[in-house]
Design a protein around this motif. Sequence first.
Motif, PDB file in Angstrom:
ATOM      1  N   ALA A   1       0.837  -1.211   0.000  1.00 47.17           N
ATOM      2  CA  ALA A   1       0.000   0.000   0.000  1.00 47.17           C
ATOM      3  C   ALA A   1       0.865   1.251   0.000  1.00 47.17           C
ATOM      4  N   TRP A   2       1.953   1.223   0.773  1.00 42.63           N
ATOM      5  CA  TRP A   2       2.863   2.381   0.825  1.00 42.63           C
ATOM      6  C   TRP A   2       3.522   2.618  -0.530  1.00 42.63           C
ATOM      7  N   VAL A   3       3.931   1.544  -1.189  1.00 39.78           N
ATOM      8  CA  VAL A   3       4.543   1.661  -2.517  1.00 39.78           C
ATOM      9  C   VAL A   3       3.563   2.272  -3.511  1.00 39.78           C
ATOM     10  N   LEU A   4       2.292   1.847  -3.463  1.00 38.36           N
ATOM     11  CA  LEU A   4       1.287   2.376  -4.385  1.00 38.36           C
ATOM     12  C   LEU A   4       1.086   3.878  -4.181  1.00 38.36           C
ATOM     13  N   ILE A   5       0.969   4.312  -2.921  1.00 38.52           N
ATOM     14  CA  ILE A   5       0.805   5.744  -2.651  1.00 38.52           C
ATOM     15  C   ILE A   5       2.022   6.515  -3.145  1.00 38.52           C
ATOM     16  N   THR A   6       3.209   6.019  -2.825  1.00 40.22           N
ATOM     17  CA  THR A   6       4.445   6.707  -3.205  1.00 40.22           C
ATOM     18  C   THR A   6       4.563   6.842  -4.715  1.00 40.22           C
ATOM     19  N   LEU A   7       4.364   5.737  -5.429  1.00 38.43           N
ATOM     20  CA  LEU A   7       4.478   5.772  -6.882  1.00 38.43           C
ATOM     21  C   LEU A   7       3.425   6.679  -7.507  1.00 38.43           C
ATOM     22  N   SER A   8       2.193   6.629  -6.992  1.00 43.58           N
ATOM     23  CA  SER A   8       1.125   7.455  -7.568  1.00 43.58           C
ATOM     24  C   SER A   8       1.417   8.940  -7.381  1.00 43.58           C
ATOM     25  N   LEU A   9       1.927   9.310  -6.201  1.00 43.24           N
ATOM     26  CA  LEU A   9       2.256  10.713  -5.946  1.00 43.24           C
ATOM     27  C   LEU A   9       3.430  11.173  -6.812  1.00 43.24           C
ATOM     28  N   VAL A  10       4.431  10.311  -6.965  1.00 41.10           N
ATOM     29  CA  VAL A  10       5.595  10.668  -7.785  1.00 41.10           C
ATOM     30  C   VAL A  10       5.201  10.816  -9.242  1.00 41.10           C
ATOM     31  N   ILE A  11       4.433   9.839  -9.758  1.00 36.92           N
ATOM     32  CA  ILE A  11       4.018   9.894 -11.166  1.00 36.92           C
ATOM     33  C   ILE A  11       3.119  11.093 -11.426  1.00 36.92           C
ATOM     34  N   ASN A  12       2.217  11.378 -10.487  1.00 37.83           N
ATOM     35  CA  ASN A  12       1.343  12.538 -10.648  1.00 37.83           C
ATOM     36  C   ASN A  12       2.159  13.834 -10.659  1.00 37.83           C
ATOM     37  N   ARG A  13       3.218  13.859  -9.845  1.00 39.42           N
ATOM     38  CA  ARG A  13       4.083  15.040  -9.791  1.00 39.42           C
ATOM     39  C   ARG A  13       4.879  15.216 -11.078  1.00 39.42           C
ATOM     40  N   LEU A  14       5.354  14.105 -11.655  1.00 31.69           N
ATOM     41  CA  LEU A  14       6.201  14.172 -12.844  1.00 31.69           C
ATOM     42  C   LEU A  14       5.398  14.375 -14.118  1.00 31.69           C
ATOM     43  N   PHE A  15       4.250  13.693 -14.237  1.00 33.25           N
ATOM     44  CA  PHE A  15       3.524  13.689 -15.510  1.00 33.25           C
ATOM     45  C   PHE A  15       2.196  14.433 -15.472  1.00 33.25           C
ATOM     46  N   ARG A  16       1.709  14.752 -14.253  1.00 32.73           N
ATOM     47  CA  ARG A  16       0.447  15.483 -14.123  1.00 32.73           C
ATOM     48  C   ARG A  16      -0.693  14.794 -14.872  1.00 32.73           C
ATOM     49  N   VAL A  17      -0.831  13.481 -14.654  1.00 31.96           N
ATOM     50  CA  VAL A  17      -1.904  12.724 -15.299  1.00 31.96           C
ATOM     51  C   VAL A  17      -3.081  12.644 -14.342  1.00 31.96           C
ATOM     52  N   ASP A  18      -4.178  13.295 -14.665  1.00 28.49           N
ATOM     53  CA  ASP A  18      -5.356  13.281 -13.803  1.00 28.49           C
ATOM     54  C   ASP A  18      -5.919  11.872 -13.663  1.00 28.49           C
ATOM     55  N   PHE A  19      -6.473  11.602 -12.490  1.00 28.91           N
ATOM     56  CA  PHE A  19      -7.188  10.367 -12.159  1.00 28.91           C
ATOM     57  C   PHE A  19      -6.276   9.173 -11.887  1.00 28.91           C
ATOM     58  N   VAL A  20      -4.974   9.274 -12.175  1.00 31.57           N
ATOM     59  CA  VAL A  20      -4.074   8.164 -11.862  1.00 31.57           C
ATOM     60  C   VAL A  20      -4.028   7.931 -10.353  1.00 31.57           C
ATOM     61  N   VAL A  21      -3.946   9.018  -9.589  1.00 32.93           N
ATOM     62  CA  VAL A  21      -3.898   8.900  -8.132  1.00 32.93           C
ATOM     63  C   VAL A  21      -5.183   8.265  -7.615  1.00 32.93           C
ATOM     64  N   PHE A  22      -6.322   8.655  -8.173  1.00 34.95           N
ATOM     65  CA  PHE A  22      -7.605   8.112  -7.726  1.00 34.95           C
ATOM     66  C   PHE A  22      -7.670   6.598  -7.930  1.00 34.95           C
ATOM     67  N   PHE A  23      -7.410   6.132  -9.154  1.00 42.56           N
ATOM     68  CA  PHE A  23      -7.539   4.715  -9.440  1.00 42.56           C
ATOM     69  C   PHE A  23      -6.469   3.893  -8.711  1.00 42.56           C
ATOM     70  N   THR A  24      -5.252   4.411  -8.661  1.00 43.12           N
ATOM     71  CA  THR A  24      -4.185   3.689  -7.975  1.00 43.12           C
ATOM     72  C   THR A  24      -4.491   3.518  -6.499  1.00 43.12           C
ATOM     73  N   ASN A  25      -4.981   4.584  -5.881  1.00 43.69           N
ATOM     74  CA  ASN A  25      -5.205   4.527  -4.439  1.00 43.69           C
ATOM     75  C   ASN A  25      -6.539   3.903  -4.066  1.00 43.69           C
ATOM     76  N   ALA A  26      -7.409   3.684  -5.050  1.00 42.29           N
ATOM     77  CA  ALA A  26      -8.564   2.831  -4.790  1.00 42.29           C
ATOM     78  C   ALA A  26      -8.071   1.413  -4.517  1.00 42.29           C
TER      79      ALA A  26
END
Length: 277
Positions: A77-102
């Motif tokens: 779970a920690w890896v998923l949050i970390t990766l989603s936040l990093v990817i969102n920061r680098l690529f600014r892809v909307d909804f990735v954080v939502f689906f990943t953290n679901a």
Amino acid sequence: MVDISLTRIYELIVILYAVSVLLYFIDFVQHNRKANKVAFWLLSIVWFLQTIFLFLRMWETSRVPILTISEGLYFYAWVLITLSLVINRLFRVDFVVFFTNAIGFLIMAIHTFAPMETQTSVEAERLVSELLIFHITMAILSYGAFSISFVFSALYLVQYDLLKKKKWNKRLMRIEDLTKLDYLSYVLILIGVPLLLLSLMLGLIWAYIKVVDFHWYDTKVLGSFFMLLAYSAYLYVRLRRGIQGRAIAIWNIALFLILLINFFLFGSLSNFHFWES
């Protein structure tokens, strides 16, 4: 008393996690940017608390806490949050954080409320080695890469459906273009496959050295090698056959569902993966 307090804090983390995912869902449905910002900060708090407990556990045990199914789920779970936040920061892809953290919320909820053993057994402590730590860590990191790749493929199908039906709405504009979603999904699998391969190699070396009753036909061993072959086949058909787009996205989603079966079901049937039972 300390265990009860920790349980309450874990429950608080799950509640914050749930509110964050709910707000992200509201943003997904209603295009509410304020809900998106609040959800991001709640998720950041969850990540901060998870990171603190992760390092406290590392300090307490003098190892990476991944030897039991409970510890593995927490780290996943920690890896998923970390990766989603990093990817969102680098690529600014909307909804990735939502689906990943679901997905991450589901994993964290299982970790918190399921009746699982949270302490490593005496046998696990005796057999633990740096080789085992690297094996499990790389496996979970590869699962994290495959999980977010699945999210990009799911977003690809959503965007494809919106374009096919000519629904020119705000959701369509906020999701990245199909080419970028397809490429990011591919890159994450390109990262995940070698990580899984290295993990299996280290795991086999460790098993031959430490496990007396090691068998190649163990369910988790067979399941893990099947996943490696399946994701390698994905790369083959994409690179050599040139298959992209909707077909490969559906393939990736099916692979992720099989991955979950391998993680939960086959792990429970394994004869020597005692840290996962």
